[in-house]
Design a protein around this motif. Structure first.
Motif, short mmCIF file in Angstrom:
data_model
loop_
_atom_site.label_atom_id
_atom_site.label_comp_id
_atom_site.label_asym_id
_atom_site.label_seq_id
_atom_site.Cartn_x
_atom_site.Cartn_y
_atom_site.Cartn_z
N MET A 26 -32.94 37.70 -24.24
CA MET A 26 -33.33 36.73 -23.22
C MET A 26 -34.78 36.97 -22.82
SD MET A 26 -31.09 35.79 -19.96
CE MET A 26 -31.79 35.24 -18.43
N THR A 27 -35.61 35.97 -23.02
CA THR A 27 -37.02 36.14 -22.68
C THR A 27 -37.24 35.90 -21.20
OG1 THR A 27 -37.53 33.82 -23.01
CG2 THR A 27 -37.66 35.22 -24.94
N HIS A 28 -38.48 36.21 -20.77
CA HIS A 28 -38.77 36.03 -19.34
C HIS A 28 -38.77 34.56 -18.97
CE1 HIS A 28 -42.63 35.55 -21.35
NE2 HIS A 28 -43.02 34.85 -20.32
N LEU A 29 -39.01 33.66 -19.95
CA LEU A 29 -39.04 32.24 -19.61
C LEU A 29 -37.65 31.74 -19.27
CD1 LEU A 29 -41.49 30.79 -22.28
CD2 LEU A 29 -41.95 31.39 -19.92
N GLU A 30 -36.62 32.33 -19.91
CA GLU A 30 -35.26 31.86 -19.63
C GLU A 30 -34.73 32.37 -18.30
OE1 GLU A 30 -33.42 33.19 -23.17
OE2 GLU A 30 -34.27 31.56 -24.35
N GLN A 31 -35.41 33.38 -17.74
CA GLN A 31 -34.96 33.86 -16.44
C GLN A 31 -35.39 32.93 -15.30
OE1 GLN A 31 -36.57 37.79 -16.12
NE2 GLN A 31 -35.52 38.47 -17.96
N LEU A 32 -36.31 32.02 -15.59
CA LEU A 32 -36.77 31.11 -14.54
C LEU A 32 -35.72 30.04 -14.28
CD1 LEU A 32 -40.37 30.56 -15.87
CD2 LEU A 32 -39.83 31.65 -13.73
N PRO A 33 -35.56 29.63 -13.04
CA PRO A 33 -34.68 28.48 -12.79
C PRO A 33 -35.23 27.24 -13.49
CG PRO A 33 -35.30 29.58 -10.75
CD PRO A 33 -36.12 30.19 -11.82
N PRO A 34 -34.38 26.37 -14.04
CA PRO A 34 -34.86 25.22 -14.83
C PRO A 34 -35.88 24.36 -14.10
CG PRO A 34 -32.50 25.42 -14.99
CD PRO A 34 -32.92 26.44 -14.00
N SER A 35 -35.63 24.07 -12.81
CA SER A 35 -36.55 23.19 -12.10
C SER A 35 -37.93 23.83 -11.97
CB SER A 35 -35.99 22.86 -10.72
OG SER A 35 -35.68 24.06 -10.05
N VAL A 36 -37.95 25.16 -11.66
CA VAL A 36 -39.23 25.86 -11.53
C VAL A 36 -39.97 25.85 -12.86
CG1 VAL A 36 -40.30 28.06 -10.99
CG2 VAL A 36 -38.35 27.30 -9.68
N ALA A 37 -39.22 26.06 -13.97
CA ALA A 37 -39.85 26.07 -15.29
C ALA A 37 -40.53 24.73 -15.57
CB ALA A 37 -38.81 26.37 -16.37
N LEU A 38 -39.87 23.63 -15.18
CA LEU A 38 -40.45 22.31 -15.44
C LEU A 38 -41.71 22.09 -14.59
CD1 LEU A 38 -37.38 19.98 -15.87
CD2 LEU A 38 -38.97 20.82 -17.58
N ILE A 39 -41.65 22.54 -13.32
CA ILE A 39 -42.84 22.37 -12.46
C ILE A 39 -44.01 23.17 -13.02
CG2 ILE A 39 -43.77 22.70 -10.15
CD1 ILE A 39 -40.96 22.33 -9.08
N SER A 89 -44.38 34.81 -9.20
CA SER A 89 -43.68 34.95 -7.92
C SER A 89 -42.18 34.82 -8.12
CB SER A 89 -44.17 33.90 -6.93
OG SER A 89 -45.54 34.04 -6.71
N THR A 90 -41.77 33.86 -8.98
CA THR A 90 -40.34 33.67 -9.20
C THR A 90 -39.74 34.84 -9.98
OG1 THR A 90 -41.00 31.39 -9.51
CG2 THR A 90 -38.68 31.88 -9.79
N LEU A 91 -40.49 35.31 -10.99
CA LEU A 91 -39.96 36.40 -11.82
C LEU A 91 -39.83 37.68 -11.01
CD1 LEU A 91 -41.74 35.97 -15.25
CD2 LEU A 91 -39.35 35.57 -14.70
N GLY A 92 -40.86 37.98 -10.19
CA GLY A 92 -40.82 39.23 -9.44
C GLY A 92 -40.17 39.07 -8.08
N ARG A 99 -47.53 33.57 -21.20
CA ARG A 99 -46.64 33.49 -22.37
C ARG A 99 -45.96 34.82 -22.63
NH1 ARG A 99 -48.32 31.74 -28.09
NH2 ARG A 99 -46.10 31.66 -28.55
N GLN A 100 -46.70 35.90 -22.42
CA GLN A 100 -46.11 37.21 -22.73
C GLN A 100 -45.36 37.80 -21.55
OE1 GLN A 100 -49.42 39.49 -24.06
NE2 GLN A 100 -49.48 38.51 -26.06
N GLY A 101 -45.47 37.17 -20.40
CA GLY A 101 -44.74 37.66 -19.24
C GLY A 101 -45.32 38.92 -18.62
N THR A 102 -46.58 39.22 -18.90
CA THR A 102 -47.20 40.38 -18.26
C THR A 102 -48.28 39.91 -17.30
OG1 THR A 102 -48.97 40.61 -19.85
CG2 THR A 102 -46.92 41.75 -20.33
N HIS A 103 -48.56 40.75 -16.32
CA HIS A 103 -49.60 40.42 -15.37
C HIS A 103 -50.86 41.23 -15.66
CE1 HIS A 103 -50.90 39.23 -11.20
NE2 HIS A 103 -50.37 38.15 -11.67
#
Lengths: 118, 161, 94
Positions: A1-14, A66-69, C59-63
């Motif tokens: 699972m990449t970090h992009l998939e951890q985002l909520p769908p709506s946030v990812a689209l914004i 902000s969403t990821l952390g 893209r890489q998810g790092t800061h």
């Protein structure tokens, strides 16, 4: 699972919308730098990249980290503020330098002359 | 001269330091130190104190500028993309007489004007306080003078009085 | 197509856009015709490189790349202003 998939769908689209807006505006700005005919016109092109071009991408970055952390990540806002304040300085000095050089060579555009010399 | 010549600058630099490096006691000490040095440095550079009044007016100005930047971003982007097809666009210089004389207010106006795509601050004539502005899409010279004089100048005069 | 996939594609395309913008700006810097055009091109190159760093970090998810962007932004400002000052007066520090 990449970090992009951890985002909520709506946030990812914004975020996607903001980043797309920012990069397209930056590209249009660079395109203007190539297409426009004279220096003073070209001086306007980079402001596209530095106002909403940078703004969109940086806002996307703020939202993503902000969403990821799950805490507010603000350094990007500082970078955006810095761009907003520094770009006018460079462009202003560049514009004055160009006018100065044109005047020194005696080929300044007519409507730049001071009223007293018209 | 006191120990803290410019408290606002020092506090801002300290906050900035904390935001960029992380929140811990050690960084706070270092940040305060850097902030104090920055305050002294700013005191050496700046000639006159900045007096800001009317925070409400500042917010109004910021909102107005943000809206104008969004709108002119769209306008300029459209003009760049359609430049070959429509040759009617004419760019040129406009001279605008200014009533502002405060240096900080003028600097703020320069930032506003230049960071808005479509207008660029070129020069300020020191003799008669005329601003030389380059406009990307010049339809009507008086229109631009009117915009600057009514939209920004009164607010700036109030803020930097 | 999930939102995460859309975001991944948008980030990739955004990198492509920014690299194209970088190439266009460098063309202006190389072509000129006058010194002020070259400086404007260089300034835009700095901005594009900075934004490219931010997008790559996303893209890489790092800061971590953000620090690089900060340095590029600061150096770009100082460098361009110094060059513009040089064009204006023929010397950088008065």
């Amino acid at each position: 699972m990449t970090h992009l998939e951890q985002l909520p769908p709506s946030v990812a689209l914004i975020i996607a919308a903001f980043v797309a807006l920012g990069s397209i505006l930056t590209l249009i700005g660079a395109l203007g730098l190539i297409r426009l005919g004279n220096f003073y016109d070209r001086l306007h092109a980079p402001t596209l990249a530095t106002s909403w071009g940078a703004g969109g991408i940086l806002l996307g970055s703020v939202m993503m980290f902000s969403t990821l952390g799950s805490r507010l990540v603000v350094p990007e806002l500082f970078l955006g503020l810095m761009m907003l304040v520094t770009t006018p300085v460079t462009l202003m000095v560049l514009g004055r330098a160009a006018l100065h050089r044109d005047r020194a060579e005696g080929r300044a555009p007519y409507d730049t002359l001071p009223l007293s010399k018209k | 001269m006191s120990m803290i010549p410019h408290p606002v600058v020092s506090i801002l630099v300290t906050i900035l330091w904390m935001v960029l490096t992380g929140f811990s006691t050690g960084q706070l000490v270092l940040g305060v130190l850097v902030g104090l040095i920055a305050g002294v440095g700013y005191g050496r550079l700046a000639t006159d104190r900045v007096r800001l009044r009317r925070p409400g007016m500042m917010l109004r100005l910021a909102g107005r500028v943000a809206l104008d930047i969004i709108q002119s971003n769209y306008n300029v982007a459209a003009l760049i993309l359609h430049d070959r097809r429509r040759h009617r666009r004419k760019s040129g210089f406009v001279r605008i007489p200014l009533d502002l004389t405060n240096r900080n207010a003028l600097a703020t106006l320069a930032i506003i004007v230049t960071s808005t795509p479509g207008t660029a601050w070129i020069d300020l004539d020191p003799d008669d306080n005329h601003l030389l502005l380059h406009v990307f899409d010049l339809k009507d010279e008086d229109d631009w003078a009117h915009t600057i004089k009514t939209r920004y100048e009164p607010l700036l005069m109030e803020i930097f009085r | 197509m999930t939102p995460a996939l859309i975001l991944a594609w948008v980030l990739l395309l955004s990198q492509v856009c920014l690299v194209s913008a970088l190439v266009l700006a460098s063309m202006r810097a190389i072509r000129g015709p006058r010194a002020q055009d070259r400086v404007t091109g260089l300034d835009t190159m700095y901005v594009c490189a900075m934004l490219l760093m931010v997008v790559t970090g996303m893209r890489q998810g790092t800061h971590f790349l953000f620090e690089a962007a900060l340095v590029i932004g600061t150096l770009g400002f100082v460098a361009t202003t110094a060059m513009a000052k040089f064009l204006l007066r023929g010397e950088v520090i008065e």
